[in-house]
Scaffold this motif. Sequence first.
Motif, PDB file in Angstrom:
ATOM      1  N   ASP A 286       0.487  -0.968  -0.094  1.00 53.58           N
ATOM      2  CA  ASP A 286       0.039  -0.430  -0.195  1.00 53.58           C
ATOM      3  C   ASP A 286       0.915   1.152  -0.076  1.00 53.58           C
ATOM      4  OD1 ASP A 286      -2.278  -1.760   0.225  1.00 53.58           O
ATOM      5  OD2 ASP A 286      -2.276  -1.189   2.217  1.00 53.58           O
ATOM      6  N   LEU A 287       1.900   1.266   0.776  1.00 54.48           N
ATOM      7  CA  LEU A 287       3.153   2.565   1.078  1.00 54.48           C
ATOM      8  C   LEU A 287       3.949   2.442  -0.560  1.00 54.48           C
ATOM      9  CD1 LEU A 287       4.182   1.899   4.359  1.00 54.48           C
ATOM     10  CD2 LEU A 287       2.139   3.911   3.733  1.00 54.48           C
ATOM     11  N   ASN A 288       4.030   1.843  -0.987  1.00 59.13           N
ATOM     12  CA  ASN A 288       5.110   1.880  -2.423  1.00 59.13           C
ATOM     13  C   ASN A 288       3.808   2.049  -3.361  1.00 59.13           C
ATOM     14  OD1 ASN A 288       7.432   0.317  -3.185  1.00 59.13           O
ATOM     15  ND2 ASN A 288       7.002  -0.819  -1.788  1.00 59.13           N
ATOM     16  N   ARG A 289       2.089   1.788  -3.109  1.00 55.81           N
ATOM     17  CA  ARG A 289       1.709   2.570  -3.877  1.00 55.81           C
ATOM     18  C   ARG A 289       1.454   3.539  -4.197  1.00 55.81           C
ATOM     19  NH1 ARG A 289      -1.401  -2.049  -4.268  1.00 55.81           N
ATOM     20  NH2 ARG A 289      -2.927  -1.284  -2.766  1.00 55.81           N
ATOM     21  N   TYR A 290       1.434   4.344  -2.878  1.00 56.30           N
ATOM     22  CA  TYR A 290       0.683   5.654  -2.379  1.00 56.30           C
ATOM     23  C   TYR A 290       1.567   6.813  -2.797  1.00 56.30           C
ATOM     24  CZ  TYR A 290      -1.038   9.713   0.597  1.00 56.30           C
ATOM     25  OH  TYR A 290      -1.696  10.518   0.544  1.00 56.30           O
ATOM     26  N   LEU A 291       3.402   5.998  -2.471  1.00 58.46           N
ATOM     27  CA  LEU A 291       3.877   7.278  -2.152  1.00 58.46           C
ATOM     28  C   LEU A 291       3.974   7.054  -4.110  1.00 58.46           C
ATOM     29  CD1 LEU A 291       6.820   5.864   0.147  1.00 58.46           C
ATOM     30  CD2 LEU A 291       4.777   7.953   0.811  1.00 58.46           C
ATOM     31  N   GLY A 292       4.370   6.235  -4.418  1.00 61.92           N
ATOM     32  CA  GLY A 292       4.571   6.107  -6.205  1.00 61.92           C
ATOM     33  C   GLY A 292       3.538   7.493  -6.927  1.00 61.92           C
ATOM     34  N   ALA A 293       2.304   7.478  -5.797  1.00 60.06           N
ATOM     35  CA  ALA A 293       1.120   8.136  -6.808  1.00 60.06           C
ATOM     36  C   ALA A 293       2.141   9.785  -6.049  1.00 60.06           C
ATOM     37  CB  ALA A 293       0.299   7.591  -6.029  1.00 60.06           C
ATOM     38  N   ILE A 294       2.264   9.621  -5.563  1.00 59.29           N
ATOM     39  CA  ILE A 294       3.247  11.253  -4.578  1.00 59.29           C
ATOM     40  C   ILE A 294       4.123  11.829  -5.442  1.00 59.29           C
ATOM     41  CG2 ILE A 294       4.116  11.761  -2.980  1.00 59.29           C
ATOM     42  CD1 ILE A 294       2.284  10.756  -0.961  1.00 59.29           C
ATOM     43  N   VAL A 295       4.967  10.723  -6.129  1.00 59.47           N
ATOM     44  CA  VAL A 295       5.736  11.019  -7.080  1.00 59.47           C
ATOM     45  C   VAL A 295       5.465  10.967  -7.646  1.00 59.47           C
ATOM     46  CG1 VAL A 295       8.192   9.941  -7.832  1.00 59.47           C
ATOM     47  CG2 VAL A 295       7.987   9.851  -5.366  1.00 59.47           C
ATOM     48  N   ALA A 296       4.204  10.441  -8.514  1.00 59.13           N
ATOM     49  CA  ALA A 296       4.189  11.224 -10.169  1.00 59.13           C
ATOM     50  C   ALA A 296       3.611  11.543 -10.067  1.00 59.13           C
ATOM     51  CB  ALA A 296       3.334   9.794 -10.492  1.00 59.13           C
ATOM     52  N   GLY A 297       2.758  12.585  -8.878  1.00 60.26           N
ATOM     53  CA  GLY A 297       2.425  14.217  -9.037  1.00 60.26           C
ATOM     54  C   GLY A 297       3.317  14.631  -8.851  1.00 60.26           C
ATOM     55  N   LEU A 298       4.270  14.442  -8.613  1.00 61.89           N
ATOM     56  CA  LEU A 298       5.456  15.775  -7.612  1.00 61.89           C
ATOM     57  C   LEU A 298       6.427  15.949  -9.059  1.00 61.89           C
ATOM     58  CD1 LEU A 298       6.985  14.486  -4.512  1.00 61.89           C
ATOM     59  CD2 LEU A 298       5.834  16.545  -5.140  1.00 61.89           C
ATOM     60  N   HIS A 299       6.595  14.449  -9.947  1.00 59.42           N
ATOM     61  CA  HIS A 299       6.815  15.069 -11.121  1.00 59.42           C
ATOM     62  C   HIS A 299       6.508  16.241 -12.847  1.00 59.42           C
ATOM     63  CE1 HIS A 299      10.761  12.980  -9.927  1.00 59.42           C
ATOM     64  NE2 HIS A 299      10.397  11.604  -9.864  1.00 59.42           N
ATOM     65  N   GLN A 300       5.108  15.425 -11.842  1.00 59.95           N
ATOM     66  CA  GLN A 300       4.393  16.652 -13.634  1.00 59.95           C
ATOM     67  C   GLN A 300       4.614  17.628 -12.573  1.00 59.95           C
ATOM     68  OE1 GLN A 300      -0.084  15.968 -12.400  1.00 59.95           O
ATOM     69  NE2 GLN A 300      -0.531  15.666 -14.963  1.00 59.95           N
ATOM     70  N   MET A 301       4.534  18.044 -11.470  1.00 58.12           N
ATOM     71  CA  MET A 301       4.994  19.558 -11.262  1.00 58.12           C
ATOM     72  C   MET A 301       5.768  20.214 -11.416  1.00 58.12           C
ATOM     73  SD  MET A 301       1.362  20.109  -9.891  1.00 58.12           S
ATOM     74  CE  MET A 301       0.663  19.634  -9.381  1.00 58.12           C
ATOM     75  N   ARG A 302       6.439  19.338 -11.250  1.00 61.41           N
ATOM     76  CA  ARG A 302       8.302  19.436 -11.477  1.00 61.41           C
ATOM     77  C   ARG A 302       8.024  20.119 -12.756  1.00 61.41           C
ATOM     78  NH1 ARG A 302      13.172  18.039 -12.525  1.00 61.41           N
ATOM     79  NH2 ARG A 302      12.831  15.279 -13.263  1.00 61.41           N
ATOM     80  N   GLN A 303       7.815  18.959 -13.477  1.00 62.21           N
ATOM     81  CA  GLN A 303       8.162  19.890 -14.772  1.00 62.21           C
ATOM     82  C   GLN A 303       7.396  20.873 -15.630  1.00 62.21           C
ATOM     83  OE1 GLN A 303       8.741  15.234 -16.553  1.00 62.21           O
ATOM     84  NE2 GLN A 303      10.772  16.023 -16.404  1.00 62.21           N
ATOM     85  N   ALA A 304       5.825  21.211 -14.643  1.00 64.17           N
ATOM     86  CA  ALA A 304       5.284  22.377 -15.269  1.00 64.17           C
ATOM     87  C   ALA A 304       6.080  23.357 -16.100  1.00 64.17           C
ATOM     88  CB  ALA A 304       4.572  22.744 -13.773  1.00 64.17           C
ATOM     89  N   GLY A 305       5.861  23.563 -17.267  1.00 63.07           N
ATOM     90  CA  GLY A 305       6.446  24.726 -17.511  1.00 63.07           C
ATOM     91  C   GLY A 305       7.303  24.521 -18.175  1.00 63.07           C
ATOM     92  N   ARG A 306       8.185  23.080 -18.676  1.00 68.45           N
ATOM     93  CA  ARG A 306       9.450  23.037 -19.187  1.00 68.45           C
ATOM     94  C   ARG A 306       9.196  21.445 -20.303  1.00 68.45           C
ATOM     95  NH1 ARG A 306      13.943  22.673 -14.303  1.00 68.45           N
ATOM     96  NH2 ARG A 306      12.120  20.854 -13.833  1.00 68.45           N
ATOM     97  N   PRO A 307      10.507  21.467 -20.913  1.00 69.25           N
ATOM     98  CA  PRO A 307       9.953  21.036 -21.542  1.00 69.25           C
ATOM     99  C   PRO A 307       9.979  19.155 -20.726  1.00 69.25           C
ATOM    100  CG  PRO A 307      11.847  22.703 -22.527  1.00 69.25           C
ATOM    101  CD  PRO A 307      11.583  22.720 -21.259  1.00 69.25           C
TER     102      PRO A 307
END
Lengths: 203, 203
Positions: free
Chosen positions: B84-105
């Motif tokens: 469960d933690l792997n799945r949840y933290l994986g979703a958090i990381v996916a969201g963080l990467h999306q936010m991190r790359q917002a507006g950049r190639p």
Amino acid sequence: MGLARGRGRPRSEAADGRILEAALELLLDRGYDRFSVDEVAVRAGVAKTTLYRRWPTKDHLIVAVVARRQDAVPVEYSGDVRADLNRYLGAIVAGLHQMRQAGRPTTADDTSAGLVAEVAAAAARHADVGVAVRAMFHHRNALVLTLLERARASGELHADVEPEVLFDQLAGALYYRLLITGRPLDAAYIDRLVISALRGASA
Amino acid sequence: MGLARGRGRPRSEAADGRILEAALELLLDRGYDRFSVDEVAVRAGVAKTTLYRRWPTKDHLIVAVVARRQDAVPVEYSGDVRADLNRYLGAIVAGLHQMRQAGRPTTADDTSAGLVAEVAAAAARHADVGVAVRAMFHHRNALVLTLLERARASGELHADVEPEVLFDQLAGALYYRLLITGRPLDAAYIDRLVISALRGASA
């Protein structure tokens, strides 16, 4: 000065130290927004051009100030890793609180991360500041990773502990509270954190 | 519109949803600096005044967008807390990467925390944005803390585990890598982190 440069005189460590001392003092007094490189030059008694040659922007100078402040934190393995981590994380938290409150009244009881967040944002915004910040943490964390390796070698920690992952859990929790959740950071919390990380959660 | 307000019509959830969808799209496309509240109004087909009444600044609107994005992450206890933690933290990381790359190639291979750092800085700079960000994390983290409490009640975790401290170690490590050290955040790291936090380090 042209002559001195002609002789290839090395940059003066003493002058750098004096500049960074003046910059730290001004930063703690003023905070990020009202910090001024020009005023640091006046306070340190050096030419503005000297500062800008060495630290091209305000962000670069602030990162250098923070790096120097952090290098002053001692890291030594005593044979009791729990006590060592409590002491080290306590020093980190003291530094974070000092940076957090830079430029604000010391009675401020808000939970703003202040300058700590501004440095993180500067690192995200300017590639070269990011490189400098990450190099600073790499340098600083190498010391505590060595401490954890020694604790592992001594048998205090499991043989398969990964020092970097363990330290991420500890330092990460502190920065997470400061930058994200705003939950309190005090000695009692540090002790709970160290106990939790060292002991593990699985039954 | 005057009439509608005169009847005390409640704020439209559907309109809020449409605005926040348009804002998310623009944010991911443009990033923090080039994000514009006025353009969100145009894209969502609502009056600017409607947006500003609900979210007084760009920072407020961005925090609402991020909060809505995070609420979409599912949290459920399956009886296997590590998975469960792997799945949840994986979703958090996916969201963080999306936010991190917002507006950049999307090919950007730099380690900038991008928008994540801008939100942290906005929270530190404006007291009311800070309150909103902390409320968002409090709300979001309540779900995973409940999961950890259930794992403790089931006997999967020690009876004396403190869910909040344990979660600080996990989420903290992710934000620390993203915002501070720039070290990689991937599925392999998440697994090492979860194993380390659940198992503990002491020999």
